[in-house]
Design an enzyme around this catalytic site. Structure first.
Site, PDB file in Angstrom:
ATOM      1  N   HIS A 276      -1.797   7.939   5.597  1.00 23.92           N
ATOM      2  CA  HIS A 276      -2.267   6.838   5.692  1.00 23.92           C
ATOM      3  C   HIS A 276      -3.734   6.349   6.361  1.00 23.92           C
ATOM      4  O   HIS A 276      -4.643   6.248   5.489  1.00 23.92           O
ATOM      5  CB  HIS A 276      -1.403   5.805   5.634  1.00 23.92           C
ATOM      6  CG  HIS A 276      -1.471   4.566   5.090  1.00 23.92           C
ATOM      7  ND1 HIS A 276      -1.675   4.951   4.399  1.00 23.92           N
ATOM      8  CD2 HIS A 276      -1.481   3.378   5.828  1.00 23.92           C
ATOM      9  CE1 HIS A 276      -1.904   3.741   3.757  1.00 23.92           C
ATOM     10  NE2 HIS A 276      -2.240   2.952   4.925  1.00 23.92           N
TER      11      HIS A 276
ATOM     12  N   HIS B 241      -9.816   2.102   1.040  1.00 20.25           N
ATOM     13  CA  HIS B 241      -8.513   2.054   0.930  1.00 20.25           C
ATOM     14  C   HIS B 241      -7.913   1.356  -0.375  1.00 20.25           C
ATOM     15  O   HIS B 241      -9.120   0.193  -0.401  1.00 20.25           O
ATOM     16  CB  HIS B 241      -8.185   0.982   2.554  1.00 20.25           C
ATOM     17  CG  HIS B 241      -6.522   0.921   2.504  1.00 20.25           C
ATOM     18  ND1 HIS B 241      -5.902   1.379   1.244  1.00 20.25           N
ATOM     19  CD2 HIS B 241      -5.350   0.661   3.066  1.00 20.25           C
ATOM     20  CE1 HIS B 241      -4.570   1.450   1.275  1.00 20.25           C
ATOM     21  NE2 HIS B 241      -3.975   0.630   2.313  1.00 20.25           N
TER      22      HIS B 241
ATOM     23  N   CYS C 242       0.886  -1.041  -0.887  1.00 16.45           N
ATOM     24  CA  CYS C 242       0.316   0.180  -0.571  1.00 16.45           C
ATOM     25  C   CYS C 242       0.433   1.264  -0.040  1.00 16.45           C
ATOM     26  O   CYS C 242       0.394   2.494   0.089  1.00 16.45           O
ATOM     27  CB  CYS C 242      -1.322  -0.293   0.964  1.00 16.45           C
ATOM     28  SG  CYS C 242      -1.598  -1.574   1.206  1.00 16.45           S
TER      29      CYS C 242
END
Lengths: 392, 327
Positions: free
Chosen positions: A286, A322, A157
Site C-alpha cells: 500500500h 495515491h 482507499c
C-alpha cells in the site's frame, strides 16, 4: 477459491499513462507522474505536487468519442477510459459474454462537479445528479454494455480490492459471466484539503518506506481488471488465487502500531491461496509514504514473512501518487502486468530504511526472475484492510 | 443452503425502532421526513455520541439493537449500504473550505465524510476485525449489500452477517434537492434498517434479492428464479410514492389483486428506503397482521407467509423475497 477465477483483461489511466502500455513503459523507465499542479482548481497550486492525469476533461471526452460532457464528472471520464480498455481486451481474448457487469469503487464520486458548482453558487442544482458514487458506475456500465449488474464500493482507499472480492463472488454464484472490477477517483479540492487538514501530505515527492518520509502525494486515475470463470475462457493473463478483507478496529483514520488489520488480511489471503509466504515473488505494498501507514504495514509484513525474509516489494505510489479508491484497481493492473512480463517495479525516492523494520524496498527494475505470485495490499480509513494475490 | 433473518430493526420517521409495525402515523407536516430520535444513550456513550452525525448515530444504534436481539457480540461480517453517505459532514467540510478559501478546514468533518464511517464505527465499537464492506449504488445500495451478505454466507465465510441500509436528510440537503425532477411527487426522507442475516434457523427466511437494470422486467420469471410462483405471494410491499405512479403500473398489473402495502409516503423517499420495506416484511411475517394505515388497497389475507418487496427508480428495479419458516 484458488484457480477458479481468471483475469482476462485490464485497463488503466493515471498520472504515468493513459493506457496499460504507457503506464508499463513509465514503470520500467522510472518515470514518475507526480508533478506541480496543472489541472486542479485550488488556491494551493504552488504548495503541493499531485499525480494528475495529464489530460483535460475535453481531451478525455475526445479519447472516448463523446460529443458532450454535460453532467459528466471527471471521475466518470477516467473510469470510462480504463474500463473500456479493460473490457475491449477481454472481448478480444474471449468474445462477448451473456451477462456482463461492473463493480467499481470511488470515494469522491462526482465531487469535482459538485464543488465547482457549489463554489460558483450555481442555482440550477441538476449538477447534483452526478454527485452520488453510483452515478459514475452507472454511466460506465451503460457505455461499455455492462448493465446486467453494477454496483459501487466505498471503503475509502481499500475500495478497489473490495470491488474485486464482490466481483469474484458474483461469478462464483453465477450472477454474472464477466465482471469488470476496480476503482476510480478524480482529484478534487475536497480531498486535497481533507488530506491537508490531516497533515499527511508531502509537499515534495513522496518517499514510501523511507525513514524521512513526510506523507503522500494525492493523485487521480482509474484501474480495472476483467474477471471470468477460468474454465470458461480461452485466454487469460493470470488467476486470482486469494483475497481477504479485515478491519483494524483501532482508529477511524490511523493504523494500529502492530498492523493487526493488515496482518489479518494478508494472512487470510495467503490461507485462501494455499501458498506459503516464501512463494510470493513480489509485494505491491500500500505504501502511501505516511509515517503511520508504512510503519504499520511494514510491521505487519514482517509478522507474516519474518524479519529479513520479506520478498522484493515496492510502492508504485512513488510513481502514481495515491489515487484513493483507484489505487487498488491501478495496482491490480500493475500486479497483473508484473506477472505477464516477469518484471518487479522499483520504489522511487528511497534512501534510508525505517529504523527497527529492517526492510529495504526494491529500487531497481528487476527482470531476471520469473514472477509467479504477486501480493497487493490496499488499506483505508475506517480501519479497512484488503489484500489480493494474483498467480500465474 | 437456507438463510434466515435472525433479527431486524428500523429507525425511521415513524415509531418503528425497537417496536412492531406502528398502528398509527406521526403527523409528518414538515416538507421532508427526519427520523424519530431513539434514546441513543442506551447504545452509545455520551462522549462518542457528541461527535457522531445523525447518520452515524442511526446506523450504529440500529446495528447494536439487532445484534442485541440476535444475541451476537461479534458478527462475522458487517455490510452497509448507503446511497449518499455522510452528507452532513460532507456539506460542512465543503462549505467551510469554500467560505474560508481552503484555509485548513476542520479535519473531523473530512474524516467523518467517508461513506464507510458508519461500518467503520460499528467495527471500532465492537472491536470487530471481521469483513467490513460499504456499498453505494444509489437506490440499489442496500440491495447490493444484501446480495453481498447472502453470498458471504453461501460461501461459508460467515454464519451471521450484520447488514443494513442507512441515509440521512438535512435542511441544507433538502434545499438543494427539492427542485430536482427525481424528487417530484415525493417527500424526501431518511432512515436506517438493519438485520442479522444468519444460517441459524428463525421465523423469517430470506429467499433472495434480484436486481434488474432494464426497461422491461419479466416478473414471473424473476420470481421463478427465486423459487416461487406469483400466485403464492401473500403480500406485496411496493416502493410507490403516489397513488397512480406510472412506473409501477407494469408491476401492479402483473401482480393482480394482492394485499399491497406502501411506506414511502410515511417514511419518505431515500436511497436505502427499501431496507425499511424489508423490516416491514419481517414484522408482518412474525406478527401475522398488518395495521390498516400501511395498506395501499383494502385487500387482506388470512396469512402472511410469503412477502414480496418491489422497488423501482427509472429502469432500475429490485425484488426481495421473504417467507415464513416451516408453514
Amino acid at each position: 477459491m484458488s484457480d477458479n477465477i481468471a483475469v482476462t483483461g485490464f485497463g488503466v489511466i493515471c498520472s504515468i499513462g493513459t493506457n496499460a502500455q504507457e503506464c508499463f513503459e513509465s514503470l520500467v523507465n522510472k518515470r514518475t507522474g507526480i508533478d506541480n499542479i496543472k489541472y486542479l482548481e485550488t488556491v494551493h497550486k504552488d504548495a503541493f505536487k499531485l499525480g494528475e492525469v495529464k489530460r483535460s476533461n475535453e481531451e478525455l471526452a475526445e479519447m472516448l468519442g463523446l460529443t458532450s460532457i454535460e453532467g459528466v464528472s471527471r471521475t466518470t471520464l477516467l473510469a470510462m477510459v480504463a474500463a473500456k480498455e479493460a473490457q475491449e481486451l477481454a472481448i478480444q481474448n474471449n468474445g462477448t459474454k451473456s451477462r456482463t457487469g461492473i463493480v467499481s469503487s470511488t470515494t469522491v464520486g462526482g465531487m469535482d462537479v459538485t464543488e465547482q458548482n457549489y463554489l460558483k453558487k450555481t442555482k440550477d442544482y441538476s449538477y447534483l445528479y452526478s454527485h452520488p458514487c453510483g452515478d459514475s458506475t452507472k454511466k460506465v456500465a451503460e457505455l461499455i454494455s455492462a448493465t446486467d449488474y453494477y454496483t459501487t464500493l466505498n471503503t475509502a482507499c481499500s475500495s478497489g480490492t473490495n470491488a474485486l472480492i464482490h466481483g469474484v463472488r458474483l461469478l462464483k454464484y453465477k450472477v454474472l459471466d464477466r465482471v469488470i472490477v476496480g476503482g476510480v477517483d478524480a482529484l478534487t479540492m475536497f480531498t486535497l484539503n481533507g488530506f491537508n487538514s490531516l497533515k499527511i501530505l508531502d509537499q515534495d515527492f513522496c518517499k514510501p518506506f523511507d525513514a524521512g518520509r513526510k506523507g503522500l502525494n494525492l493523485a487521480e486515475g482509474a484501474g480495472y481488471v476483467v474477471l471470468e470463470r477460468a474454465d470458461e475462457v480461452d485466454k487469460s493473463y493470470c488467476k486470482v488465487s486469494g483475497f481477504a478483507n479485515a478491519n483494524d478496529a483501532y482508529h477511524q483514520t490511523a493504523s494500529s502500531p502492530d498492523g493487526e488489520g493488515a496482518y489479518l488480511s494478508m494472512n487470510e489471503a495467503l490461507d485462501m491461496s494455499g501458498l506459503n509466504p516464501e512463494q510470493i515473488d513480489y509485494i505491491n505494498v500500500h505504501g502511501t509514504g505516511t509515517d503511520n501507514n508504512d510503519l504499520s504495514e511494514g510491521t505487519a509484513i514482517n509478522r507474516i514473512f519474518g524479519i529479513g525474509k520479506v520478498p522484493p516489494f515496492s510502492s508504485t505510489k512513488s510513481y502514481t501518487g495515491h489515487t484513493l479508491a483507484a489505487a487498488a484497481g491501478i495496482e491490480a493492473v500493475f500486479s497483473v502486468m508484473s506477472i505477464v512480463n516477469n518484471v518487479i517495479y522499483p520504489n522511487l525516492n528511497f534512501k534510508t530504511p525505517i529504523e527497527g523494520l529492517n526492510m529495504v524496498p526494491n529500487t531497481e527494475v528487476l527482470k531476471d526472475k520469473a514472477v509467479k505470485h504477486v501480493l497487493s495490499n490496499s488499506f483505508g480509513f475506517g480501519g479497512n484492510n484488503s489484500t489480493v494475490i494474483f498467480s500465474e | 443452503m437456507d438463510i434466515y433473518i435472525k433479527s431486524s430493526d428500523a429507525i425511521s420517521a415513524q415509531l418503528s425502532f425497537e417496536k412492531g409495525l406502528p398502528e398509527y402515523f406521526e403527523s409528518g407536516e414538515e416538507s421532508f421526513y427526519n427520523c424519530v430520535k431513539p434514546e441513543y444513550k442506551k447504545y452509545i456513550s455520551p462522549k462518542l455520541l457528541r461527535r457522531m452525525s445523525p447518520i452515524i448515530r442511526n446506523g450504529v444504534a440500529c446495528s447494536l439493537s439487532v445484534l442485541k436481539q440476535a444475541g451476537i457480540e461479534q458478527p462475522d461480517a458487517i455490510v452497509v449500504g448507503t446511497a449518499l453517505g455522510c452528507l452532513r459532514d460532507t456539506t460542512s467540510f465543503l462549505t467551510q473550505l469554500i467560505e474560508e478559501k481552503e484555509e485548513l478546514p476542520n479535519p473531523t468533518h473530512f474524516i467523518q465524510s467517508t461513506h464507510n464511517t458508519i461500518a467503520g464505527q460499528i467495527a471500532l465499537l465492537l472491536k470487530c476485525h471481521n469483513y467490513n464492506f460499504t456499498f453505494s449504488q444509489m437506490h440499489n445500495s442496500f440491495e447490493t449489500a444484501l446480495l453481498d451478505a447472502q453470498m458471504l454466507i453461501l460461501d461459508g465465510k460467515a454464519s451471521n452477517v450484520l447488514v443494513g441500509g442507512v441515509d440521512e436528510m438535512s435542511e441544507t440537503t433538502y434545499d438543494l434537492i427539492k427542485g430536482l425532477d427525481c424528487y417530484k411527487g415525493t417527500k424526501p426522507g431518511e432512515g436506517a434498517g438493519f438485520f442479522v442475516l444468519s444460517r441459524e434457523e428463525s421465523v423469517v427466511k430470506f429467499e433472495g434479492v434480484r436486481i434488474i437494470n432494464s426497461d422491461k422486467v419479466d416478473f414471473e420469471k424473476e420470481l421463478k428464479d427465486m423459487g416461487l410462483e406469483l400466485d403464492e405471494v401473500d403480500l406485496v410491499i411496493g416502493g410507490n410514492n403516489q397513488e397512480d405512479e406510472a412506473g409501477y403500473m407494469d408491476f401492479c398489473s402483473v401482480i393482480g389483486n394482492k394485499p399491497y402495502l406502501w411506506y414511502k409516503p410515511f417514511v419518505g423517499e431515500y436511497g436505502t428506503a427499501s431496507s425499511f420495506a424489508m423490516w416491514m416484511a419481517c414484522k408482518v411475517i412474525e406478527e401475522q397482521k398488518v395495521p390498516e394505515c400501511w395498506m395501499k388497497n383494502r385487500i387482506a389475507s388470512e396469512k402472511y407467509n410469503k412477502v414480496l418487496i418491489y422497488n423501482k427508480v427509472g429502469n432500475e428495479h429490485s425484488l426481495m423475497l421473504m417467507t415464513k419458516n416451516k408453514v
